[in-house]
Motif scaffolding. Structure first.
Motif, PDB file in Angstrom:
ATOM      1  N   VAL A   9       0.833  -1.198   0.000  1.00 48.19           N
ATOM      2  CA  VAL A   9       0.000   0.000   0.000  1.00 48.19           C
ATOM      3  C   VAL A   9       0.871   1.252   0.000  1.00 48.19           C
ATOM      4  O   VAL A   9       0.581   2.237  -0.707  1.00 48.19           O
ATOM      5  CB  VAL A   9      -0.952  -0.005   1.211  1.00 48.19           C
ATOM      6  N   ARG A  10       1.952   1.226   0.753  1.00 42.85           N
ATOM      7  CA  ARG A  10       2.858   2.384   0.796  1.00 42.85           C
ATOM      8  C   ARG A  10       3.558   2.580  -0.550  1.00 42.85           C
ATOM      9  O   ARG A  10       3.840   3.710  -0.959  1.00 42.85           O
ATOM     10  CB  ARG A  10       3.886   2.197   1.907  1.00 42.85           C
ATOM     11  N   GLU A  11       3.839   1.485  -1.235  1.00 42.70           N
ATOM     12  CA  GLU A  11       4.567   1.569  -2.504  1.00 42.70           C
ATOM     13  C   GLU A  11       3.664   1.978  -3.662  1.00 42.70           C
ATOM     14  O   GLU A  11       4.036   2.822  -4.494  1.00 42.70           O
ATOM     15  CB  GLU A  11       5.211   0.216  -2.812  1.00 42.70           C
ATOM     16  N   TYR A  12       2.454   1.377  -3.731  1.00 40.96           N
ATOM     17  CA  TYR A  12       1.607   1.561  -4.908  1.00 40.96           C
ATOM     18  C   TYR A  12       0.365   2.417  -4.648  1.00 40.96           C
ATOM     19  O   TYR A  12      -0.348   2.763  -5.602  1.00 40.96           O
ATOM     20  CB  TYR A  12       1.160   0.198  -5.440  1.00 40.96           C
ATOM     21  N   GLY A  13       0.071   2.719  -3.393  1.00 47.56           N
ATOM     22  CA  GLY A  13      -1.134   3.456  -3.072  1.00 47.56           C
ATOM     23  C   GLY A  13      -2.317   2.524  -2.841  1.00 47.56           C
ATOM     24  O   GLY A  13      -2.254   1.328  -3.135  1.00 47.56           O
ATOM     25  N   GLU A  14      -3.413   3.071  -2.346  1.00 47.59           N
ATOM     26  CA  GLU A  14      -4.552   2.253  -1.943  1.00 47.59           C
ATOM     27  C   GLU A  14      -5.408   1.787  -3.115  1.00 47.59           C
ATOM     28  O   GLU A  14      -6.088   0.770  -3.000  1.00 47.59           O
ATOM     29  CB  GLU A  14      -5.430   3.026  -0.947  1.00 47.59           C
ATOM     30  N   VAL A  68      -2.494  -3.196  -8.069  1.00 42.23           N
ATOM     31  CA  VAL A  68      -1.805  -4.143  -7.183  1.00 42.23           C
ATOM     32  C   VAL A  68      -2.523  -4.278  -5.850  1.00 42.23           C
ATOM     33  O   VAL A  68      -2.648  -5.374  -5.298  1.00 42.23           O
ATOM     34  CB  VAL A  68      -0.347  -3.710  -6.959  1.00 42.23           C
ATOM     35  N   THR A  69      -3.043  -3.166  -5.329  1.00 41.07           N
ATOM     36  CA  THR A  69      -3.568  -3.174  -3.958  1.00 41.07           C
ATOM     37  C   THR A  69      -5.091  -3.087  -3.883  1.00 41.07           C
ATOM     38  O   THR A  69      -5.633  -3.116  -2.776  1.00 41.07           O
ATOM     39  CB  THR A  69      -2.980  -1.991  -3.165  1.00 41.07           C
ATOM     40  N   ARG A  70      -5.777  -3.005  -5.015  1.00 43.82           N
ATOM     41  CA  ARG A  70      -7.239  -2.871  -4.986  1.00 43.82           C
ATOM     42  C   ARG A  70      -7.860  -4.087  -4.286  1.00 43.82           C
ATOM     43  O   ARG A  70      -7.580  -5.232  -4.625  1.00 43.82           O
ATOM     44  CB  ARG A  70      -7.803  -2.755  -6.395  1.00 43.82           C
ATOM     45  N   GLY A  71      -8.698  -3.832  -3.283  1.00 40.73           N
ATOM     46  CA  GLY A  71      -9.334  -4.901  -2.527  1.00 40.73           C
ATOM     47  C   GLY A  71      -8.533  -5.382  -1.342  1.00 40.73           C
ATOM     48  O   GLY A  71      -8.996  -6.253  -0.597  1.00 40.73           O
TER      49      GLY A  71
END
Length: 327
Positions: free
Chosen positions: A134-139, A143-146
């Motif tokens: 989350v810190r690398e790619y955002g919320e 990659v981090t969706r869900g």
């Protein structure tokens, strides 16, 4: 449960509440409600200690204590463990509303070198950790969706690190700013039937080592500065309690046969605490201070730790598919 240097050790609020119920004593300041799920195969008890009166009676901090009981928890049946996982997720939502939107720190308390105490670290091993993503790619990235924001630590024990667990955890909270901490620890029970068959959740925090008489600083909202939910499973029991339970069964068998009626009547007049203290006095000192765990504890802890991690993974990352790490 009486105050004093020798008492029946238990980390389970339900056992303390049941002692008062058996003795016909009032549970002022405490409410208890029960229900069954999954066709009665999982029994859930909510014990709410509402004030200091209730806390003194049960010798537990004010808070909510939720107990899930099922004989299938330690069994090798993946389909049934999925039912336990679902029940555990539902109760976690009661204690942590909107949990999937919060930044979660999971803390695995215990010594991974000692199997009955390795529950916390083994749960951490199975978790799907996402804070760094989350810190690398955002919320809202592909990659981090869900995914929720989950970090974890197994701080070890003082003999390994030279530090109190609270010191390590407070430092992590200061640097990472989680919204809530989920603390996993092995517990001590008063009844053999509860070993590896019971899960306790509470928002009152936890006192590591208290069940085996090794008190450390409490891990709760007051000491950590954020809401705390503790998840524990009893993996050990006091040897004196086993002897006490065995003697109770023996006396009941003798009473049914009309043998040694005078002895039975005398022992029956003792309350649960008095019988326990008598057993401790009769046992050799080196035996009285022993704690016992089932012989299949290695396999059992592996299965149970995976079940708990599945519940945390699934509730924190509400995406399709099984994201749990394999055992």
């Amino acid at each position: 449960m009486r105050e004093g240097s020798a008492y029946i050790r238990t980390d389970l609020a339900i056992e303390s509440a049941q002692d008062f119920s058996r003795g016909g004593q009032s549970l002022e300041g405490v409410s208890v409600r029960e229900r069954d799920v999954e066709n009665g195969e999982i029994h859930i008890t909510h014990v709410h200690i509402k004030d200091e009166t209730g806390a003194r009676k049960l010798q537990k901090p004010v808070g909510r204590y939720i107990t899930l009981e099922t004989p299938y928890l330690a069994k090798e049946d993946r389909s049934y463990h999925q039912e336990i996982t679902s029940a555990l997720m539902e109760e976690l939502r009661h204690l942590i509303p909107d949990i999937n939107t919060k930044k979660i720190l999971v803390v695995g308390i215990g010594n991974r070198e000692i199997t009955p105490d390795a529950l916390g670290p083994m749960v951490v091993d199975h978790l799907f950790i996402t804070r760094h993503l989350v810190r690398e790619y955002g919320e809202n990235s592909k990659v981090t969706r869900g995914l929720g924001t989950v970090s974890a630590i197994a701080p070890g024990v003082m003999a390994q690190t030279g530090m109190e667990g609270r010191e390590v955890i407070c430092g992590i909270i200061h640097e990472t700013h989680p919204d809530v901490a989920i603390i996993i620890d092995a517990l001590a029970a008063r009844s053999v039937s509860r070993l590896n068959t019971t899960i306790q959740l509470t928002d009152a925090g936890i006192s590591p080592g208290s069940g085996v008489g090794n008190h450390r600083h409490g891990l709760n909202r007051e000491s950590l500065g954020i809401p705390v939910v503790a998840i524990g499973i009893p993996t050990v029991i006091d040897a004196a309690t086993i002897v006490n339970d065995t003697m109770n069964s023996l006396m009941e068998a003798l009473e049914q046969r009309g043998v040694y009626q005078d002895v039975y009547d005398a022992v029956r007049s003792f309350d649960h605490q008095e019988k326990y203290l008598l057993m401790r006095e009769l046992m050799a000192p080196e035996v009285a201070n022993m704690f016992v765990t089932p012989k299949d504890i290695d396999e059992t802890i592996g299965r149970i730790s995976y079940t708990i991690s599945e519940a945390i993974n699934s509730i924190c990352h509400p995406i399709e598919g099984d994201i749990s790490c394999p055992s």
